[in-house]
Design a protein around this motif. Structure first.
Motif: not given
Length: 113
Positions: A12-36
């Motif tokens: 509903q409007p005003g609510g919250s969600l948390r999206l997750s992006c599970a990565a494999s094949g590389f280490i996320v902390s070593t790359y720029v990560m983006r949400w589109y």
């Protein structure tokens, strides 16, 4: 390289969600990560960026989500998150995790009463 998003849904409007992006094949902390996101009939839009650990974990946001969305990273889980608060109907879109040329399959977020 694989990116798998989850956490979308109907909220509903005003609510919250948390999206997750599970990565494999590389280490996320070593790359720029983006949400589109891509709403029906619109072009894909950059929502949030998180720089690599070596670049100080700097974050940036599109103006329309500043103060409402937060991008973060759990290095132990090799996962990137997008916490979305105070959601509005105009936030309705498919949200995608991105690392350069690599994309996840997307997760649908629908904000409606």
């Amino acid at each position: 390289v694989q990116l798998v998003e989850s956490g979308g849904g109907l909220v509903q409007p005003g609510g919250s969600l948390r999206l997750s992006c599970a990565a494999s094949g590389f280490i996320v902390s070593t790359y720029v990560m983006r949400w589109y996101r891509q709403a029906p009939g619109k072009e894909r839009e950059l929502v949030a960026t998180m720089n690599s650990k070596s670049a100080g974990d700097m974050t940036s946001y599109v103006e329309s989500v500043k103060g409402r969305f937060t991008i973060s990273r759990d290095n132990a889980k090799n996962t990137v998150y997008l916490l979305m608060n105070s959601l509005k109907p105009e936030d309705t879109a498919v949200y995608y995790c991105n690392r350069g040329l690599f994309w996840g399959q997307g997760t649908q977020v629908t904000v409606s009463s």
